[in-house]
Motif scaffolding. Structure first.
Motif, PDB file in Angstrom:
ATOM      1  N   CYS A   1       0.846  -1.204   0.000  1.00 37.49           N
ATOM      2  CA  CYS A   1       0.000   0.000   0.000  1.00 37.49           C
ATOM      3  C   CYS A   1       0.881   1.253   0.000  1.00 37.49           C
ATOM      4  CB  CYS A   1      -0.935  -0.002   1.210  1.00 37.49           C
ATOM      5  SG  CYS A   1      -0.043   0.099   2.771  1.00 37.49           S
ATOM      6  N   PRO A   2       0.350   2.385  -0.420  1.00 35.32           N
ATOM      7  CA  PRO A   2       1.161   3.608  -0.445  1.00 35.32           C
ATOM      8  C   PRO A   2       1.511   4.103   0.957  1.00 35.32           C
ATOM      9  CG  PRO A   2      -0.868   3.860  -1.727  1.00 35.32           C
ATOM     10  CD  PRO A   2      -1.010   2.604  -0.940  1.00 35.32           C
ATOM     11  N   SER A   3       2.532   4.922   1.029  1.00 37.96           N
ATOM     12  CA  SER A   3       2.833   5.646   2.261  1.00 37.96           C
ATOM     13  C   SER A   3       1.891   6.831   2.354  1.00 37.96           C
ATOM     14  CB  SER A   3       4.289   6.127   2.210  1.00 37.96           C
ATOM     15  OG  SER A   3       4.544   6.998   3.283  1.00 37.96           O
ATOM     16  N   SER A   4       1.267   7.003   3.519  1.00 36.16           N
ATOM     17  CA  SER A   4       0.359   8.138   3.727  1.00 36.16           C
ATOM     18  C   SER A   4       0.288   8.346   5.231  1.00 36.16           C
ATOM     19  CB  SER A   4      -1.041   7.815   3.175  1.00 36.16           C
ATOM     20  OG  SER A   4      -1.656   6.812   3.971  1.00 36.16           O
ATOM     21  N   PRO A   5      -0.272   9.459   5.691  1.00 41.11           N
ATOM     22  CA  PRO A   5      -0.424   9.622   7.138  1.00 41.11           C
ATOM     23  C   PRO A   5      -1.206   8.453   7.746  1.00 41.11           C
ATOM     24  CG  PRO A   5      -0.855  11.693   6.013  1.00 41.11           C
ATOM     25  CD  PRO A   5      -0.676  10.664   4.935  1.00 41.11           C
ATOM     26  N   GLU A   6      -2.150   7.912   6.991  1.00 35.76           N
ATOM     27  CA  GLU A   6      -2.987   6.810   7.486  1.00 35.76           C
ATOM     28  C   GLU A   6      -2.209   5.493   7.582  1.00 35.76           C
ATOM     29  OE1 GLU A   6      -7.166   4.828   5.989  1.00 35.76           O
ATOM     30  OE2 GLU A   6      -6.412   6.608   4.959  1.00 35.76           O
ATOM     31  N   THR A   7      -1.242   5.277   6.703  1.00 35.70           N
ATOM     32  CA  THR A   7      -0.536   3.982   6.693  1.00 35.70           C
ATOM     33  C   THR A   7       0.796   4.028   7.438  1.00 35.70           C
ATOM     34  OG1 THR A   7       0.585   4.433   4.586  1.00 35.70           O
ATOM     35  CG2 THR A   7      -1.552   3.297   4.480  1.00 35.70           C
ATOM     36  N   ARG A   8       1.199   5.199   7.953  1.00 34.25           N
ATOM     37  CA  ARG A   8       2.488   5.275   8.658  1.00 34.25           C
ATOM     38  C   ARG A   8       2.458   4.384   9.908  1.00 34.25           C
ATOM     39  NH1 ARG A   8       5.418   7.989  12.524  1.00 34.25           N
ATOM     40  NH2 ARG A   8       7.610   8.064  11.903  1.00 34.25           N
ATOM     41  N   HIS A   9       3.403   3.470   9.983  1.00 34.13           N
ATOM     42  CA  HIS A   9       3.530   2.521  11.105  1.00 34.13           C
ATOM     43  C   HIS A   9       2.245   1.708  11.314  1.00 34.13           C
ATOM     44  CE1 HIS A   9       7.212   4.654  13.075  1.00 34.13           C
ATOM     45  NE2 HIS A   9       7.409   4.346  11.810  1.00 34.13           N
ATOM     46  N   LEU A  10       1.560   1.443  10.209  1.00 34.95           N
ATOM     47  CA  LEU A  10       0.351   0.614  10.281  1.00 34.95           C
ATOM     48  C   LEU A  10       0.721  -0.773  10.810  1.00 34.95           C
ATOM     49  CD1 LEU A  10      -2.650   0.797   9.505  1.00 34.95           C
ATOM     50  CD2 LEU A  10      -2.035   0.045   7.202  1.00 34.95           C
ATOM     51  N   ILE A  11       1.875  -1.279  10.396  1.00 33.98           N
ATOM     52  CA  ILE A  11       2.341  -2.582  10.907  1.00 33.98           C
ATOM     53  C   ILE A  11       3.176  -2.293  12.154  1.00 33.98           C
ATOM     54  CG2 ILE A  11       3.613  -4.683  10.338  1.00 33.98           C
ATOM     55  CD1 ILE A  11       0.939  -4.260   8.809  1.00 33.98           C
ATOM     56  N   ASP A  12       2.470  -2.265  13.282  1.00 25.76           N
ATOM     57  CA  ASP A  12       3.105  -1.956  14.566  1.00 25.76           C
ATOM     58  C   ASP A  12       3.154  -3.226  15.434  1.00 25.76           C
ATOM     59  OD1 ASP A  12       0.490  -2.359  15.340  1.00 25.76           O
ATOM     60  OD2 ASP A  12       0.114  -0.284  15.909  1.00 25.76           O
ATOM     61  N   ALA A  13       3.545  -3.084  16.689  1.00 23.29           N
ATOM     62  CA  ALA A  13       3.724  -4.266  17.549  1.00 23.29           C
ATOM     63  C   ALA A  13       2.414  -5.046  17.709  1.00 23.29           C
ATOM     64  CB  ALA A  13       4.265  -3.835  18.910  1.00 23.29           C
ATOM     65  N   ALA A  14       1.313  -4.350  17.908  1.00 22.24           N
ATOM     66  CA  ALA A  14       0.037  -5.045  18.120  1.00 22.24           C
ATOM     67  C   ALA A  14      -0.357  -5.825  16.870  1.00 22.24           C
ATOM     68  CB  ALA A  14      -1.047  -4.028  18.480  1.00 22.24           C
ATOM     69  N   ARG A  15      -0.104  -5.240  15.705  1.00 27.97           N
ATOM     70  CA  ARG A  15      -0.507  -5.932  14.457  1.00 27.97           C
ATOM     71  C   ARG A  15       0.453  -7.086  14.160  1.00 27.97           C
ATOM     72  NH1 ARG A  15      -2.571  -0.713  12.881  1.00 27.97           N
ATOM     73  NH2 ARG A  15      -4.830  -0.888  13.147  1.00 27.97           N
ATOM     74  N   ILE A  16       1.727  -6.907  14.452  1.00 31.68           N
ATOM     75  CA  ILE A  16       2.674  -8.017  14.255  1.00 31.68           C
ATOM     76  C   ILE A  16       2.278  -9.190  15.154  1.00 31.68           C
ATOM     77  CG2 ILE A  16       5.086  -8.715  14.674  1.00 31.68           C
ATOM     78  CD1 ILE A  16       5.899  -5.936  13.561  1.00 31.68           C
ATOM     79  N   ALA A  17       1.807  -8.874  16.348  1.00 33.01           N
ATOM     80  CA  ALA A  17       1.403  -9.938  17.294  1.00 33.01           C
ATOM     81  C   ALA A  17       0.210 -10.731  16.768  1.00 33.01           C
ATOM     82  CB  ALA A  17       1.086  -9.327  18.656  1.00 33.01           C
ATOM     83  N   ARG A  18      -0.552 -10.178  15.869  1.00 31.75           N
ATOM     84  CA  ARG A  18      -1.705 -10.898  15.315  1.00 31.75           C
ATOM     85  C   ARG A  18      -1.303 -11.896  14.229  1.00 31.75           C
ATOM     86  NH1 ARG A  18      -6.512  -8.884  17.003  1.00 31.75           N
ATOM     87  NH2 ARG A  18      -7.646 -10.067  15.421  1.00 31.75           N
ATOM     88  N   LEU A  19      -0.107 -11.744  13.673  1.00 32.03           N
ATOM     89  CA  LEU A  19       0.345 -12.673  12.624  1.00 32.03           C
ATOM     90  C   LEU A  19       0.594 -14.049  13.247  1.00 32.03           C
ATOM     91  CD1 LEU A  19       2.864 -10.288  10.854  1.00 32.03           C
ATOM     92  CD2 LEU A  19       0.880 -11.338   9.734  1.00 32.03           C
ATOM     93  N   PRO A  20       0.438 -15.123  12.478  1.00 30.56           N
ATOM     94  CA  PRO A  20       0.751 -16.447  13.039  1.00 30.56           C
ATOM     95  C   PRO A  20       2.222 -16.502  13.442  1.00 30.56           C
ATOM     96  CG  PRO A  20      -0.355 -16.625  10.887  1.00 30.56           C
ATOM     97  CD  PRO A  20      -0.026 -15.180  11.081  1.00 30.56           C
TER      98      PRO A  20
END
Ligand code: NAP
Length: 323
Positions: free
Chosen positions: A213-232
């Motif tokens: 996805c593009p870089s934007s204010p909305e996507t900055r650091h979208l993949i953070d610690a909480a989201r990484i923890a959701r990955l298998p």
């Protein structure tokens, strides 16, 4: 035979000769004479007299720089599909036409995404080091066990032009493709991929996560610690888009602990000054932002901009117009 016009074009970014020819054969073209990325002052000064200015993702065209551009400049063309480096509303306000390079680089970037997935999953960094060091003592069933790419679930964050080209290749590896966009694609563009209205449900299903996805204010650091923890556990993350979408302070500890098996990264926050851990972690397969770097693609990008410049100055429709 290419028609020549007297349109004055200044190409501020460094290009291979074959790409430069796309401008010099058509226009009264001048090129960056410094052999490096220009400063904002140089960009403004060297644009004097130009009607069209060609820049790329490393040239920052903020509102202040746009305001200082010579009055002769009527068109801004970025040699990139990402356009977060241009203040597009400021360009529009100034009356500039803005062009970019969608589609022509999607296949090259998708090839690179597959390279990242394969290189990360199959431990290419450690494999190369072993062979090159001379420390390899021969085949054993224990050495450098990786993860299967074929048959795995691939989550694509940003199923646009590049994301769809990644999905097409992934199907050839029998991967099961999931994706998240803010809006769902048509069945034709989905081509069987499974839509997730939220990123959180996508992550749970992603043995591989491909950021596209593009870089934007909305996507900055979208993949953070909480989201990484959701990955298998043992998931693999690849980034073919922009470094800013991933929070390095979250990804690096997850790579160190092995919670994330490996990462394949073509882009980095703050590149080329990347987080030092990315230079040393054995489970990081990194590339220096070469997603679209093939000669054929470089020429195609230049040709698309050159056609767009010709059409825009002729008052014709321009398919790759951003503003
Ligand atoms: P694109 O066709 O515009 O696709 C972007 C996709 O991201 C769209 O499907 C969009 O869908 C989705 N998206 C946007 N904002 C989102 C958000 N906040 N949350 C979830 N999804 C979001 O662009 P592209 O041509 O595929 O290029 C994608 C990016 O790749 C570029 O912006 C650029 O930064 C990067 N890139 C990197 C390289 C390289 O060398 N590594 C080369 C070219 C491009 P919705 O709008 O429905 O959300």
């Amino acid at each position: 035979m290419t028609a020549f016009s007297s349109t004055r074009v200044f190409v501020a970014c460094l290009l291979p000769d074959e790409a430069k020819a796309q401008f010099s054969e058509r226009f009264d073209a001048r090129f960056n004479a410094h052999g490096r990325t220009l400063t904002a002052d140089e960009l403004v000064a060297d644009s004097a007299g130009a009607e069209a200015l060609v820049v790329t993702a490393t040239d920052r065209l903020d509102a202040a720089t746009i305001a200082r551009l010579p009055a002769s400049v009527r068109l801004l063309a970025t040699y990139s599909v990402g356009h977060e480096h241009i203040d597009t509303p400021a360009a529009r306000e100034r009356g500039l036409t803005v062009l970019y390079t969608p589609d022509v680089l999607s296949d090259a970037c998708a090839d690179t995404a597959l390279l990242l997935m394969l290189g990360a999953a199959r431990r290419v960094v450690e494999s190369q080091a072993l062979v090159r060091s001379g420390a390899w003592t021969g085949w054993t069933a224990l050495q450098l066990l990786g993860r299967d790419v074929h048959g795995a679930r691939l989550g694509i964050l940003g199923m646009g032009r590049i994301g769809r080209a990644v999905a097409k290749r992934a199907r050839g590896f029998d991967m099961v493709v999931h994706y998240h966009n803010r809006s769902r694609l048509s069945p034709e563009h989905e081509a069987g991929a499974l839509y997730h209205p939220t990123l959180d449900t996508l992550l749970v299903e992603s043995d591989f996560l491909c950021v596209a996805c593009p870089s934007s204010p909305e996507t900055r650091h979208l993949i953070d610690a909480a989201r990484i923890a959701r990955l298998p556990p043992g998931a693999i993350i690849v980034n073919i888009a922009r470094g800013e979408v991933i929070d390095d302070q979250a990804l690096i500890p997850a790579l160190e602990s092995g919670r994330i098996f490996a990462a394949g990264l073509d882009v980095f926050e703050g590149e080329p000054n990347i987080a030092p851990a990315y230079r040393t972690l054995p489970n990081v397969f990194s590339l220096p932002h070469i997603g679209s770097s093939t000669l054929e693609t470089r020429v195609a990008m230049a040709r698309l901009l050159a056609h767009g410049i010709t059409a825009a100055f002729a008052g014709e429709p321009v398919p790759n117009r951003l503003a």
